[in-house]
Structures are given as C-alpha cells and as structure tokens.
Design a protein around this motif. Structure first.
Motif, PDB file in Angstrom:
ATOM      1  N   UNK A 187      36.217  52.040  21.607  1.00 44.58           N
ATOM      2  CA  UNK A 187      35.169  51.090  21.218  1.00 44.58           C
ATOM      3  C   UNK A 187      33.970  51.173  22.167  1.00 44.58           C
ATOM      4  N   UNK A 188      33.903  52.250  22.953  1.00 44.45           N
ATOM      5  CA  UNK A 188      32.800  52.502  23.886  1.00 44.45           C
ATOM      6  C   UNK A 188      32.614  51.369  24.896  1.00 44.45           C
ATOM      7  N   UNK A 189      33.733  50.889  25.417  1.00 45.95           N
ATOM      8  CA  UNK A 189      33.705  49.842  26.434  1.00 45.95           C
ATOM      9  C   UNK A 189      34.294  50.432  27.712  1.00 45.95           C
ATOM     10  N   UNK A 190      33.427  50.660  28.688  1.00 50.44           N
ATOM     11  CA  UNK A 190      33.844  51.370  29.897  1.00 50.44           C
ATOM     12  C   UNK A 190      33.793  50.515  31.153  1.00 50.44           C
ATOM     13  N   UNK A 191      33.233  49.343  31.071  1.00 44.67           N
ATOM     14  CA  UNK A 191      33.051  48.545  32.278  1.00 44.67           C
ATOM     15  C   UNK A 191      34.042  47.389  32.295  1.00 44.67           C
ATOM     16  N   UNK A 192      35.036  47.486  33.164  1.00 46.64           N
ATOM     17  CA  UNK A 192      36.032  46.429  33.334  1.00 46.64           C
ATOM     18  C   UNK A 192      36.449  46.402  34.788  1.00 46.64           C
ATOM     19  N   UNK A 193      37.157  45.359  35.143  1.00 48.22           N
ATOM     20  CA  UNK A 193      37.568  45.146  36.525  1.00 48.22           C
ATOM     21  C   UNK A 193      39.089  45.147  36.582  1.00 48.22           C
ATOM     22  N   UNK A 194      39.645  45.781  37.598  1.00 47.55           N
ATOM     23  CA  UNK A 194      41.081  45.729  37.841  1.00 47.55           C
ATOM     24  C   UNK A 194      41.348  44.677  38.911  1.00 47.55           C
ATOM     25  N   UNK A 195      42.221  43.752  38.614  1.00 47.00           N
ATOM     26  CA  UNK A 195      42.536  42.674  39.559  1.00 47.00           C
ATOM     27  C   UNK A 195      43.624  43.168  40.511  1.00 47.00           C
ATOM     28  N   UNK A 196      43.350  43.058  41.806  1.00 50.87           N
ATOM     29  CA  UNK A 196      44.296  43.455  42.834  1.00 50.87           C
ATOM     30  C   UNK A 196      44.439  42.333  43.853  1.00 50.87           C
ATOM     31  N   UNK A 197      45.414  42.458  44.716  1.00 54.94           N
ATOM     32  CA  UNK A 197      45.542  41.515  45.824  1.00 54.94           C
ATOM     33  C   UNK A 197      45.123  42.239  47.100  1.00 54.94           C
ATOM     34  N   UNK A 198      44.593  41.487  48.054  1.00 52.94           N
ATOM     35  CA  UNK A 198      44.126  42.095  49.290  1.00 52.94           C
ATOM     36  C   UNK A 198      45.297  42.458  50.187  1.00 52.94           C
ATOM     37  N   UNK A 199      45.125  43.501  50.958  1.00 52.80           N
ATOM     38  CA  UNK A 199      46.193  43.959  51.863  1.00 52.80           C
ATOM     39  C   UNK A 199      46.310  43.028  53.058  1.00 52.80           C
TER      40      UNK A 199
END
Length: 196
Positions: A184-196
C-alpha cells in the motif's frame, strides 16, 4: 546608654491554608490524569539504545505476540474509529450495529477477522484477554491487517503507525507485515523498543 533589645516572639504561621491548597492540587491532578490503557497482551519488546519518545497523538499500533498473532489498535479518536470500522464492514460485507460500534470505540485493541468481529466485540475485555488464538488475519491471501492500516490512513492522513513486536516473535511474521505495508506504499513506521 545601652539600647534595650526587644524580646523576640516566635512567629506562628497558620498552615491550614497551605494544606488546603496542597490537597486541592492533588485532587485536581488525580481527577484530570489520563491513565494509559493496558496493553492487549503482555509483549516484551527488544532493547535498543534509542531514547526517542513516541508521540501518542494520531498513533495506531500493531502488536505482534510471541506466538505470531496480530493485534490492531486504531487511532484514539472515536469518530475516526467508527469511520474505519464502517469502511472495513463495507469492504468485507459485514454490518455493525450501534452496540458493535460502541464496543469497538471503547476496546483497547482488536484481534479478530472482520467476519468474526461482531462476536469478538460482544465479549467483555476479560473474556477477550483469555481468548486463545485470536488474531487479525495477515497472510498471503487475507490481508485484513493491511486494510485496517489503509482505511485508517484514508480517514486520517496524519496518522502514524507504531509496530510493537515481541522479542521472541519469529521474523517471517514481521516480513509479511512489512511486505503488506509496502503493497500500500506505506514505508514510514516506528518500531517500539525498550531502552537498554
């Protein structure tokens, strides 16, 4: 002649007004605080060194569980949620009652195909949590998860996508998701992570 020093008297401060103000402020902050909705399932995100904060405004979330199931949480706007639900219903030929729409607006996330969504929304939050094997369909033939994202973007073009995947989830689940977003030509997303 020596000056006579006046006798010092202790200063008495009435703290009643200060206590009243402190309790009024405490009550104000307790009553106006918006509590974070609990996650639909316990997900342990991988760690990273990034400390960038995620803005919750216009945010839709896809959660990937350790066993590879998908949950979708739409943007937190009731009118937009109903519009997206109706668009999904039109595409898949499912009609939703007012009670279904109300349950969808108040739910913290969904994990069901559109055809099973009325029954899923009829369950209580606690029953949804113990429901085993529930997922939004996302495979090579049935890409309902991508349709949720597509219709959310049609309703709100400013919406952002965050993907919260468990550290133990298998890579093919993420690959299928990324390929569907590419379709669907959607390339901008964020991956949620936890800080080290």
């Amino acid at each position: 002649m020596a000056r006579v020093k006046p006798k010092r008297h202790g200063v008495v401060t009435d703290m009643t007004a200060m206590c009243d103000v402190a309790f009024l402020l405490l009550t104000f902050f307790i009553l106006t605080t918006q509590f974070k909705e609990p996650d639909v399932e316990n997900i342990t995100t991988p760690s990273s060194i990034s400390e960038k904060k995620l803005d919750d405004k216009n945010l839709m979330t896809i959660s990937v569980t350790p066993d590879g199931r998908y949950y979708f949480t739409p943007v937190d706007n009731n009118d937009e949620k109903v519009q997206v639900l109706n668009k999904m219903g039109e595409k898949y030929g499912v009609s939703f009652s007012k009670a279904d729409q109300k349950a969808f607006v108040t739910s913290s996330g969904i994990a069901a195909g559109v055809n099973q969504l009325p029954q899923y929304l009829g369950l209580g939050d606690e029953q949804r949590k113990v429901l085993k094997g529930a997922t939004v369909p996302m495979d090579s033939v049935n890409k309902q998860l991508i349709d949720w994202v597509k219709f959310s973007l049609e309703v709100n073009p400013a919406a952002q996508l965050a993907i919260k995947g468990d550290a133990k989830a298998q890579y093919p689940k993420f690959k299928a998701l990324f390929e569907g977003l590419r379709d669907i030509n959607f390339y901008k997303f964020v991956l949620i992570t936890s800080t080290e």
